[in-house]
Design a protein around this motif. Structure first.
Motif, PDB file in Angstrom:
ATOM      1  N   PHE A 145      69.716  73.327  25.234  1.00  0.00           N
ATOM      2  CA  PHE A 145      69.000  72.060  25.273  1.00  0.00           C
ATOM      3  C   PHE A 145      68.389  71.706  23.915  1.00  0.00           C
ATOM      4  O   PHE A 145      67.911  70.601  23.726  1.00  0.00           O
ATOM      5  CB  PHE A 145      67.887  72.094  26.328  1.00  0.00           C
ATOM      6  N   GLN A 146      68.401  72.633  22.963  1.00  0.00           N
ATOM      7  CA  GLN A 146      67.865  72.456  21.614  1.00  0.00           C
ATOM      8  C   GLN A 146      66.342  72.382  21.573  1.00  0.00           C
ATOM      9  O   GLN A 146      65.707  72.971  20.717  1.00  0.00           O
ATOM     10  CB  GLN A 146      68.435  71.213  20.941  1.00  0.00           C
ATOM     11  N   THR A 334      77.508  70.320  22.529  1.00  0.00           N
ATOM     12  CA  THR A 334      76.628  69.496  23.346  1.00  0.00           C
ATOM     13  C   THR A 334      77.467  68.597  24.259  1.00  0.00           C
ATOM     14  O   THR A 334      78.003  67.587  23.826  1.00  0.00           O
ATOM     15  CB  THR A 334      75.713  68.630  22.457  1.00  0.00           C
ATOM     16  N   GLY A 335      77.583  69.001  25.522  1.00  0.00           N
ATOM     17  CA  GLY A 335      78.379  68.214  26.454  1.00  0.00           C
ATOM     18  C   GLY A 335      77.805  66.829  26.670  1.00  0.00           C
ATOM     19  O   GLY A 335      78.542  65.876  26.906  1.00  0.00           O
ATOM     20  N   LEU A 363      82.691  68.822  30.164  1.00  0.00           N
ATOM     21  CA  LEU A 363      82.426  69.641  31.343  1.00  0.00           C
ATOM     22  C   LEU A 363      82.839  71.088  31.131  1.00  0.00           C
ATOM     23  O   LEU A 363      82.243  71.999  31.723  1.00  0.00           O
ATOM     24  CB  LEU A 363      83.133  69.048  32.566  1.00  0.00           C
ATOM     25  N   ASP A 364      83.847  71.321  30.280  1.00  0.00           N
ATOM     26  CA  ASP A 364      84.174  72.701  29.915  1.00  0.00           C
ATOM     27  C   ASP A 364      83.009  73.336  29.160  1.00  0.00           C
ATOM     28  O   ASP A 364      82.702  74.514  29.331  1.00  0.00           O
ATOM     29  CB  ASP A 364      85.432  72.741  29.038  1.00  0.00           C
ATOM     30  N   SER A 365      82.352  72.523  28.329  1.00  0.00           N
ATOM     31  CA  SER A 365      81.240  73.016  27.521  1.00  0.00           C
ATOM     32  C   SER A 365      79.960  73.167  28.336  1.00  0.00           C
ATOM     33  O   SER A 365      79.227  74.146  28.171  1.00  0.00           O
ATOM     34  CB  SER A 365      80.992  72.061  26.340  1.00  0.00           C
ATOM     35  N   SER A 366      79.684  72.196  29.204  1.00  0.00           N
ATOM     36  CA  SER A 366      78.406  72.180  29.953  1.00  0.00           C
ATOM     37  C   SER A 366      78.661  71.848  31.417  1.00  0.00           C
ATOM     38  O   SER A 366      78.270  70.782  31.901  1.00  0.00           O
ATOM     39  CB  SER A 366      77.459  71.136  29.331  1.00  0.00           C
ATOM     40  N   ASP A 369      75.378  71.066  33.565  1.00  0.00           N
ATOM     41  CA  ASP A 369      74.326  70.232  32.987  1.00  0.00           C
ATOM     42  C   ASP A 369      74.328  68.871  33.673  1.00  0.00           C
ATOM     43  O   ASP A 369      75.316  68.138  33.620  1.00  0.00           O
ATOM     44  CB  ASP A 369      74.565  70.073  31.480  1.00  0.00           C
ATOM     45  N   ALA A 370      73.218  68.528  34.314  1.00  0.00           N
ATOM     46  CA  ALA A 370      73.146  67.273  35.062  1.00  0.00           C
ATOM     47  C   ALA A 370      73.389  66.070  34.165  1.00  0.00           C
ATOM     48  O   ALA A 370      74.058  65.107  34.554  1.00  0.00           O
ATOM     49  CB  ALA A 370      71.781  67.151  35.746  1.00  0.00           C
ATOM     50  N   GLU A 371      72.844  66.112  32.936  1.00  0.00           N
ATOM     51  CA  GLU A 371      72.974  64.965  32.037  1.00  0.00           C
ATOM     52  C   GLU A 371      74.422  64.763  31.597  1.00  0.00           C
ATOM     53  O   GLU A 371      74.866  63.649  31.368  1.00  0.00           O
ATOM     54  CB  GLU A 371      72.078  65.160  30.815  1.00  0.00           C
TER      55      GLU A 371
END
Length: 505
Positions: A145-146, A334-335, A363-366, A369-371
């Motif tokens: 999330f940084q 960062t997805g 989506l492969d990356s995150s 993650d809801a965002e």
């Protein structure tokens, strides 16, 4: 790097230090950040104090040309005024006035969070390597999330079996928040009790009891770690917003500026929305390498167009591309930025295949993650993938049930249900979104269309009146020209449903 820059600034803005030393410190800061206008101004002042006006103005001209070429912008008004002041000081021994010392400003500290190993309460023993594995995974998910910054799990693993008191944790690691918890196992059943606490006060900000099987604890990619991270970050943001709510803008770090801007954006009140744009601009000038800021700035430009507040949609699209690409450059995995870029490619250019490829990468990356998930929903709805859009939209709500911007997520899922032909579900979600935020014009349109499609146009009166207030010049004919359903047949059906719902042709 920001802490280093702040330390340098405290010194190069101190007028009691000789100009030669201040110039070297400002030059070092400029070497770290070529957009650091405070450092440029400090070097200009040092030249002026040494009565080397041509060097000061040459420095200004070079910086002006750099900004114009690389960023298509110009120096701030403060820097321009300093250049004018130096020009007018020709022949005078009076140096341009020293800027305010940075040390006198109140600066909010960096926000740090630590994850502690879960404490095993029995009755069945869980091996230490499993608890440390969960610690590593949860720390990595939060780090994606940084912000807030996360203490490395290599540091916090020392607290396995003997967690420190919160004041000790705050003193040793300088953290504002801690994620801690316990685990109990009996047979194949595992119960995890998680808390997010404020280290200074011990106040519990978020807590949750999670149940899973032991096989999930041993999973090398435990979904439960992603679920906890998804829940923690929004509550940290809410707590930080409450803490800084009355701080002056000048005292805020870039992370806090982004938080305040995000809150202002999603009120969708026109004045506060444009205030948010200025806050983001300030955050990115202070910290041009903040990927989170670039992602939100891209979103700001997108909303500006679709709320009907833009006089230059093409310019806003270029800004979306620029900021989203910069976010990906700064944080390639960062997805969110990738998914937002795909969303914008469809909304503004109807580049459907390109967007769908970006979504797969995002989506492969995150994947949890809801965002990231939420930005895929509209395009999937527009491209005959309505069932997948519904699944992704519902997954977003499941992952972030207390999201501060739940109304947007409800609208996207409402759109997915509308595309799938489930008009009653679309209406229910659309009305829930409306109750949360009356100014969201995109939701008003879809909900009115769903009411028109389901023969419930008589219920749309309040929404139609509200839409007229938000977008007084709206017409279906102009809107459909830029609407994003891939099929002309679907666009025509939407136009008919909106007309039946009461929007002006």
């Amino acid at each position: 790097m920001q802490r280093t820059l702040d330390t340098l600034a405290t010194r190069f803005e101190d007028g009691s230090i000789p100009p030669e030393t201040r110039f070297s410190l400002a030059q070092a800061a400029y070497g770290l950040d070529e957009l650091n206008e405070s450092a440029v101004r400090a070097m200009m002042r040092c030249h002026a104090e040494k009565q080397n006006r041509p060097a000061a103005l040459a420095l200004y001209r070079d910086f002006y040309a750099f900004l114009e070429t690389e960023m298509d912008t110009e120096p701030s008004l403060e820097t321009q005024n300093l250049a004018v002041e130096i020009k007018l000081a020709e022949g005078s021994r009076v140096s341009p006035k020293q800027g305010p010392a940075r040390s006198r400003q109140v600066r909010t500290p960096d926000v740090m969070i630590a994850v502690l190993p879960l404490q095993n309460l029995g009755p069945q023993n869980i091996p230490s390597f499993v608890l440390l594995g969960l610690l590593d995974q949860l720390t990595c998910h939060l780090a994606n999330f940084q912000a807030p910054a996360v203490i490395s799990s290599n540091t916090t693993r020392q607290y396995l079996d003997h967690p420190p008191p919160l004041p000790t944790l705050q003193r040793e690691l300088n953290v504002s928040y801690a994620v801690l918890g316990s685990v109990r196992a009996a047979g194949n059943d595992v119960c995890m009790s998680m808390q997010l606490v404020e280290t200074e006060t011990g106040r519990v900000i978020w807590s949750k009891i999670l149940h899973c099987g032991q096989e999930e604890m041993y999973d090398l990619n435990a979904p439960i770690a992603a679920e906890i991270a998804q829940a923690v970050v929004p509550f940290v943001n809410i707590a930080e917003l409450s803490r800084i709510r009355f701080e002056p803008v000048e005292a805020l770090e870039p992370f806090h500026l982004v938080l305040r801007a995000k809150e202002a954006i999603f009120s969708l009140a026109r004045d506060s929305f444009f205030d948010a744009g200025r806050l983001l601009d300030r955050a990115l000038r202070l910290s041009p390498h903040l990927a989170q800021g670039h992602t939100l700035m891209a979103e700001w430009h997108s909303i500006c167009v679709w709320q009907g507040w833009s006089d230059d949609p093409a310019g806003h699209y270029e800004a979306i591309e620029r900021h989203a690409r910069q976010a990906l450059t700064l944080s390639p995995n960062t997805g969110r930025a990738m998914a937002l870029l795909g969303h914008s490619r469809v909304i503004f250019r109807r580049q459907y295949d390109d967007a769908l490829r970006l979504f797969e990468q995002a989506l492969d990356s995150s994947p949890n993650d809801a965002e990231t998930l939420v930005w895929t929903v509209p395009t999937l709805a527009y491209t005959d993938n309505a069932r997948r859009a519904v699944d992704n939209g519902q997954r977003t709500l499941d992952l972030s049930p207390f999201d501060p911007f739940l109304f947007r997520n409800e609208h996207f899922l409402s759109l997915a249900h509308y595309a799938a032909g489930d008009f009653d579900a679309a209406v229910d979600l659309g009305l829930s979104c409306f109750r949360r935020n009356r100014n969201y014009s995109a939701n008003l349109r879809v909900t009115i269309a769903a009411l028109g499609a389901s023969g419930r146009a008589a219920e749309a009166g309040e929404l139609v009146a509200c839409h007229k207030e938000v977008e007084p010049g709206f017409s279906i004919a102009r809107y459909i020209e830029r609407q994003s359903f891939r099929s002309a047949k679907d666009r025509a059906a939407l136009a008919k449903d909106m007309l039946n719902g009461g929007l002006p042709s």
